[in-house]
Design a protein around this motif. Structure first.
Motif, PDB file in Angstrom:
ATOM      1  N   ASN A 271       0.828  -1.192   0.000  1.00 46.62           N
ATOM      2  CA  ASN A 271       0.000   0.000   0.000  1.00 46.62           C
ATOM      3  C   ASN A 271       0.871   1.255   0.000  1.00 46.62           C
ATOM      4  N   VAL A 273       1.490   4.964   1.204  1.00 46.91           N
ATOM      5  CA  VAL A 273       1.103   5.885   2.275  1.00 46.91           C
ATOM      6  C   VAL A 273       0.798   7.247   1.659  1.00 46.91           C
ATOM      7  N   ARG A 296      -8.286   1.059  -1.806  1.00 43.18           N
ATOM      8  CA  ARG A 296      -7.669   0.097  -0.883  1.00 43.18           C
ATOM      9  C   ARG A 296      -6.162  -0.050  -1.116  1.00 43.18           C
ATOM     10  N   GLU A 299      -2.880   3.801   1.809  1.00 38.32           N
ATOM     11  CA  GLU A 299      -3.015   3.901   3.261  1.00 38.32           C
ATOM     12  C   GLU A 299      -3.142   5.384   3.561  1.00 38.32           C
ATOM     13  N   ARG A 314       1.418   5.813  10.080  1.00 35.54           N
ATOM     14  CA  ARG A 314       1.239   4.908   8.931  1.00 35.54           C
ATOM     15  C   ARG A 314       2.501   4.097   8.706  1.00 35.54           C
ATOM     16  N   GLN A 315       2.396   3.040   7.927  1.00 31.66           N
ATOM     17  CA  GLN A 315       3.547   2.151   7.695  1.00 31.66           C
ATOM     18  C   GLN A 315       4.408   2.668   6.537  1.00 31.66           C
TER      19      GLN A 315
END
Length: 319
Positions: A271, A273, A296, A299, A314-315
């Protein structure tokens, strides 16, 4: 350190916490600078034929006044969009670039004056990123060997380079500034629309550099027509990315298309960010829908979550 190939895409909002203008604010700043140039000989665009070899017909007073009048009342999202829409107007590209150079150099100068207070800036995402990059690195020579990170920026300023220069200087205390400058110049920072010129700490924030700095700025139609090397390099970075993070990005359709970002987001294995400070749920929905991006795959940060808090929550990193 950041061991996975991570690409940061930066818009004007990423530098806003450091006193640099948003896209809308830059338009007003350019108008102000050009108005000053009418009164101040050192900022006058009428000196460009002597200083930079610009055709004198381009910087006629009537052209400058028409540019100021048009830009001050335009409803465009950015000055680049404004210039792109007025390619048919004599001198608008040169006048616009010169005004941008003056306005951004002025912002760089103000940053130098206030940098002591900026150390305590509660929105300083760069400091957070730099600390992540320093984790596990003991020598400056290992810093960019061990950190697999690159930047694609839509900003003309050299703030990112300047912050790296100062952070590395005071973190590792290398023997001399030239060694440090050489190190900074190896950082993959791709200025999509050009910049105020190659970073040099001696020219950063120097307003008298404007008559040379404007030549390194490009408009979107120039970038497309000239098959910009910066765009090619940026796309290559994205093709190889293992992580992508959007900070201060305005999600303008032309910028998404320029990087072929919809396809990249679709094909990347993780995903992406996406900071969206100040962008509502509905506006973000329109962005994903009009650009055919599956939501989807993103993020997405919260509307009130700035760049720093997007990175914290967030990752964006592999650690």
């Amino acid at each position: 350190m950041i061991s996975k190939r991570t690409v940061f895409i930066l818009g004007a909002g990423a530098h806003h916490p450091y006193g640099f203008p948003s896209g809308k604010e830059l338009m007003g700043n350019v108008v102000d600078q050009l108005m000053r140039g009418i009164r101040d000989a050192d900022l006058s665009l009428r000196t460009l034929p002597q200083r930079s070899g610009v055709n004198i017909n381009v910087v006629q007073q009537k052209n400058i006044e028409k540019f100021i009048e048009s830009l001050s009342q335009a409803g465009q999202a950015s000055i680049d969009s404004f210039i792109n829409s007025n390619q048919h107007m004599t001198g608008f590209d040169v006048i616009g670039k010169a005004g941008i150079a003056q306005a951004i150099l002025n912002s760089e100068a103000k940053f130098l004056i206030t940098r002591e207070s900026n150390k305590d800036n509660k929105h300083d995402w760069f400091e957070y990123l730099f600390a992540k990059m320093c984790d596990g690195v003991s020598r400056s020579s290992d810093y960019f060997r061990d950190n697999k990170i690159s930047f694609i920026t839509f900003n003309y300023d050299r703030l990112l380079e300047h912050k790296f220069f100062n952070a590395l200087k005071h973190s590792f205390n290398p023997e001399n500034d030239q060694e440090l400058l050489d190190m900074v110049r190896t950082i993959p920072i791709h200025h999509v629309y050009g910049s105020l010129g190659e970073y040099d700490p001696n020219s950063f924030g120097q307003i008298n550099y404007w008559d040379r700095a404007f030549k390194s700025i490009q408009t979107i139609h120039e970038v497309i027509e000239e098959h910009s090397a910066a765009i090619k390099s940026a796309k290559k970075e994205l093709e190889q990315a293992e992580k992508i993070c959007l900070l201060g990005f305005g999600y303008h359709k032309e910028n998404i298309e320029l990087l072929d970002l919809s396809r990249v987001i679709e094909e990347v294995n993780i995903n992406v960010v996406a900071c969206r400070f100040g962008i509502t749920d509905e506006e973000m929905r329109r962005v994903t829908l009009s650009n055919r991006i599956r939501e989807r795959k993103l993020e997405i940060g919260k509307e009130g979550e700035d760049a720093l808090n997007t990175l914290r929550n967030r990752q964006a990193f592999d650690s």
